[in-house]
Design an enzyme around this catalytic site. Sequence first.
Site, PDB file in Angstrom:
ATOM      1  N   GLU A 442       0.825  -1.219   0.000  1.00  0.00           N
ATOM      2  CA  GLU A 442       0.000   0.000   0.000  1.00  0.00           C
ATOM      3  C   GLU A 442       0.857   1.265   0.000  1.00  0.00           C
ATOM      4  OE1 GLU A 442      -2.692   1.149  -0.814  1.00  0.00           O
ATOM      5  OE2 GLU A 442      -2.806  -0.956  -1.363  1.00  0.00           O
TER       6      GLU A 442
HETATM    7  C1  LIG Z   1       2.623  -9.568   0.674  1.00  0.00           C
HETATM    8  C2  LIG Z   1       2.340  -8.507  -0.334  1.00  0.00           C
HETATM    9  C3  LIG Z   1       1.027  -8.191  -0.650  1.00  0.00           C
HETATM   10  C4  LIG Z   1       0.758  -7.234  -1.620  1.00  0.00           C
HETATM   11  N1  LIG Z   1      -0.539  -7.004  -2.008  1.00  0.00           N
HETATM   12  C5  LIG Z   1      -0.769  -6.254  -3.114  1.00  0.00           C
HETATM   13  C6  LIG Z   1      -2.078  -6.179  -3.696  1.00  0.00           C
HETATM   14  O1  LIG Z   1      -3.036  -6.736  -3.171  1.00  0.00           O
HETATM   15  N2  LIG Z   1      -2.223  -5.486  -4.845  1.00  0.00           N
HETATM   16  C7  LIG Z   1      -1.195  -4.855  -5.453  1.00  0.00           C
HETATM   17  O2  LIG Z   1      -1.405  -4.266  -6.503  1.00  0.00           O
HETATM   18  N3  LIG Z   1       0.046  -4.879  -4.921  1.00  0.00           N
HETATM   19  C8  LIG Z   1       0.282  -5.564  -3.775  1.00  0.00           C
HETATM   20  N4  LIG Z   1       1.544  -5.631  -3.247  1.00  0.00           N
HETATM   21  C9  LIG Z   1       2.607  -4.861  -3.858  1.00  0.00           C
HETATM   22  C10 LIG Z   1       3.086  -3.701  -2.979  1.00  0.00           C
HETATM   23  O3  LIG Z   1       2.083  -2.717  -2.885  1.00  0.00           O
HETATM   24  C11 LIG Z   1       4.406  -3.183  -3.567  1.00  0.00           C
HETATM   25  O4  LIG Z   1       5.374  -4.179  -3.290  1.00  0.00           O
HETATM   26  C12 LIG Z   1       4.811  -1.855  -2.982  1.00  0.00           C
HETATM   27  O5  LIG Z   1       3.926  -0.861  -3.407  1.00  0.00           O
HETATM   28  C13 LIG Z   1       6.227  -1.446  -3.376  1.00  0.00           C
HETATM   29  O6  LIG Z   1       6.511  -1.689  -4.726  1.00  0.00           O
HETATM   30  P1  LIG Z   1       7.804  -2.525  -5.125  1.00  0.00           P
HETATM   31  O7  LIG Z   1       7.832  -3.737  -4.286  1.00  0.00           O
HETATM   32  O8  LIG Z   1       7.829  -2.714  -6.584  1.00  0.00           O
HETATM   33  O9  LIG Z   1       9.021  -1.615  -4.685  1.00  0.00           O
HETATM   34  P2  LIG Z   1       9.708  -0.457  -5.566  1.00  0.00           P
HETATM   35  O10 LIG Z   1       8.664   0.427  -6.110  1.00  0.00           O
HETATM   36  O11 LIG Z   1      10.666  -1.070  -6.494  1.00  0.00           O
HETATM   37  O12 LIG Z   1      10.500   0.333  -4.431  1.00  0.00           O
HETATM   38  C14 LIG Z   1      11.764  -0.108  -3.912  1.00  0.00           C
HETATM   39  C15 LIG Z   1      12.270   0.928  -2.885  1.00  0.00           C
HETATM   40  O13 LIG Z   1      12.459   2.187  -3.542  1.00  0.00           O
HETATM   41  C16 LIG Z   1      11.751   3.206  -2.857  1.00  0.00           C
HETATM   42  N5  LIG Z   1      11.239   4.176  -3.833  1.00  0.00           N
HETATM   43  C17 LIG Z   1      10.646   3.926  -5.022  1.00  0.00           C
HETATM   44  N6  LIG Z   1      10.330   5.070  -5.635  1.00  0.00           N
HETATM   45  C18 LIG Z   1      10.716   6.068  -4.824  1.00  0.00           C
HETATM   46  C19 LIG Z   1      10.641   7.488  -4.869  1.00  0.00           C
HETATM   47  N7  LIG Z   1      10.074   8.131  -5.894  1.00  0.00           N
HETATM   48  N8  LIG Z   1      11.148   8.200  -3.832  1.00  0.00           N
HETATM   49  C20 LIG Z   1      11.672   7.570  -2.756  1.00  0.00           C
HETATM   50  N9  LIG Z   1      11.767   6.237  -2.652  1.00  0.00           N
HETATM   51  C21 LIG Z   1      11.296   5.491  -3.662  1.00  0.00           C
HETATM   52  C22 LIG Z   1      10.614   2.490  -2.122  1.00  0.00           C
HETATM   53  O14 LIG Z   1      10.195   3.222  -0.983  1.00  0.00           O
HETATM   54  C23 LIG Z   1      11.287   1.185  -1.743  1.00  0.00           C
HETATM   55  O15 LIG Z   1      12.007   1.344  -0.540  1.00  0.00           O
HETATM   56  C24 LIG Z   1       1.826  -6.539  -2.236  1.00  0.00           C
HETATM   57  C25 LIG Z   1       3.148  -6.832  -1.878  1.00  0.00           C
HETATM   58  C26 LIG Z   1       3.411  -7.816  -0.960  1.00  0.00           C
HETATM   59  C27 LIG Z   1       4.848  -8.139  -0.649  1.00  0.00           C
END
Ligand SMILES: Cc1cc2nc3c(=O)[nH]c(=O)nc-3n(C[C@H](O)[C@H](O)[C@H](O)COP(=O)(O)OP(=O)(O)OC[C@H]3O[C@@H](n4cnc5c(N)ncnc54)[C@H](O)[C@@H]3O)c2cc1C
Length: 602
Positions: A442
């Site tokens: 989220e």
């Molecule tokens: C158990 C689980 C359940 C989930 N459930 C859902 C679901 O129901 N539906 C759904 O759609 N998704 C879901 N997700 C996905 C989840 O919302 C994403 O994993 C999350 O939003 C982060 O995206 P990412 O993992 O690709 O990280 P990335 O976007 O790759 O981020 C990696 C790091 O970079 C940082 N970062 C990225 N961009 C910036 C910026 N502009 N400025 C500063 N820092 C930044 C982030 O804070 C993070 O620390 C789920 C994930 C998990 C693990």
Amino acid sequence: MPEYKAPLRDIRFVRDELLNFPEHYKSLPACQDATPDVVQSILDEGAKFAEEVLAPLNRVGDEEGCTWSEGGVVKTPTGFKEAYKQYVEGGWAGLASPTEYGGQGLPESLALSLGEMIGQANWSWGMYPGLSNGAKRTIFAHGSDEQKKIYLTNLTTGNWTGTMCLTEPHCGTDLGLLRTKAEPQSDGSYKISGTKIFISSGEHDMADNIVHIVLARLPDAPAGTKGISLFIVPKFLPSADGGVGKRNALACGSVENKMGIHGNSTCVLNFDGATGFLIGPANRGLHCMFTFMNSARIGTAMQGLASSEVAFQGATRYARERLQMRSLSGAKAPDKPADPIIVHPDVRRMLLTMKAVSEGARMLMYFCAQQVDIALHSPDEASRMQAESLLALLTPIAKGFLTELGVECANLGMQVFGGHGYIAEWGMEQNLRDARISTLYEGTTGIQAIDLLGRKVLGSQGQALMSFTKIVHKFCKSNETNAAVKEFIEPLGQLSKEWGEMTMKVGMAAIKNPDEAGAAATDYLMYSGYVTLAYFWATAAQVAADRLAAGSTEQGFYKAKLQTARFYYQRILPRTRAHAAALQSGAANLLEMNEADFLIGA
Ligand SMILES: Cc1cc2nc3c(=O)[nH]c(=O)nc-3n(C[C@H](O)[C@H](O)[C@H](O)COP(=O)(O)OP(=O)(O)OC[C@H]3O[C@@H](n4cnc5c(N)ncnc54)[C@H](O)[C@@H]3O)c2cc1C
């Protein structure tokens, strides 16, 4: 395994004594069915369901997890399906859904109390109905009448559940990179193709159908976030009579093997030309999905409260019974071989941190819930706008700050148990593993922080912040001469003033260099969270002081409130000093190092 007891006394304190929910419901025509009797029986029955049906399944869910088998079939842990059947039969799914779709039309804030107890008893299980609630709200806000008739009715009974499908392998935070395609068909539907990952409750055996709310791109859509549309893509297409029809072209490719929340299925979903139906206007999908995301953010903020409460309950019981060493000031249980560890100041520090956080979080969450009721139902436009403004500010604070503290408390809960906390039997290590996701999904804490400082506070020229600091100011003013809470009012007033001044400073710096806002954001979020809870703790102290002065028979309860407020002000609130210094230290200390000089290895 720790026993779970719904914190009904504190829920009543927050609802009835602090935030005056009975008057709040009376003031909103749409909420008048929520009479004190109705509220009481829902809280009592909800507590029973959480304690007796869901809590015993929490460990089972962790140990068994969800299992995937050929053909994309997902089996939930033993007992999950039966518990869901009871939930549906009990009419819980439609508690706050509109009556025209078969719901009970009760306020969202009452559903939040139910959600609190469900989430604390068994977070993984609670995510299945939790996501359905977001799907319902999204369809209600943006769906056509026909979509509402079919999908809302089935989601309201609970016979169908919902999901939120944003994330793709290459696209998490940055939804502008999204690739899932939606091709228009001659009958007005769309063919959806692409892969979504990490979809919570994406496939399971608990309901007749699953309604996926999916972000995808139309063929001629502009690049980036302005070219995203929103679709309903059901697992089974609705039949002519609104029931379950033909299987749609989508399948669960696998279930993730993950750190915690094992009882909730986290799915890879492959859409292979699946039939979907547009919700809301084309290319405005992200805007519509914000209805879902805001609801899910409040839901995830609740996980911060859940992790703290579970840790507090487990650790307090243990600390009363575990005998180790003598109190520094002399034996407190001389008849026993050692004193219970609750006598040691350091154990008290941990227990009181958990107590201050969980009770503080509850006040913030229920205040937000009250704003949701007002934003949805107030007949007065100015009140609705004020509630929206408060929610805009408080949602990222609740999501980012409360989940960070939830993880801290889950960690402290384990610490109180010593080495026994690291052993599965006591449930503290599960709580910590389950809690950890809350700061990630989220929108990570960093993203909530940017949303708070950039979009909400600076984006509104400080208006959103002022909507809350005005409330703080008014409270301080009306208690200026109240000697019983002087110790809270003075520091609160100063912090609220400093909050505004620092915001101005960061805002000015960000005009010259936007990285200044990015560099300040997370410390700003945490600072804002501590000041926000300081306000709620001061209000709790004021209510408690009044009750004590009036000679309440519950002296222990209200004294503990005052003592916890004092603990919060003297031991937790000083953390604002570190965050204030860090957030004002500028971006250079983060950005001056060359990327190559982040040395890995020799
Ligand atoms: C158990 C689980 C359940 C989930 N459930 C859902 C679901 O129901 N539906 C759904 O759609 N998704 C879901 N997700 C996905 C989840 O919302 C994403 O994993 C999350 O939003 C982060 O995206 P990412 O993992 O690709 O990280 P990335 O976007 O790759 O981020 C990696 C790091 O970079 C940082 N970062 C990225 N961009 C910036 C910026 N502009 N400025 C500063 N820092 C930044 C982030 O804070 C993070 O620390 C789920 C994930 C998990 C693990």
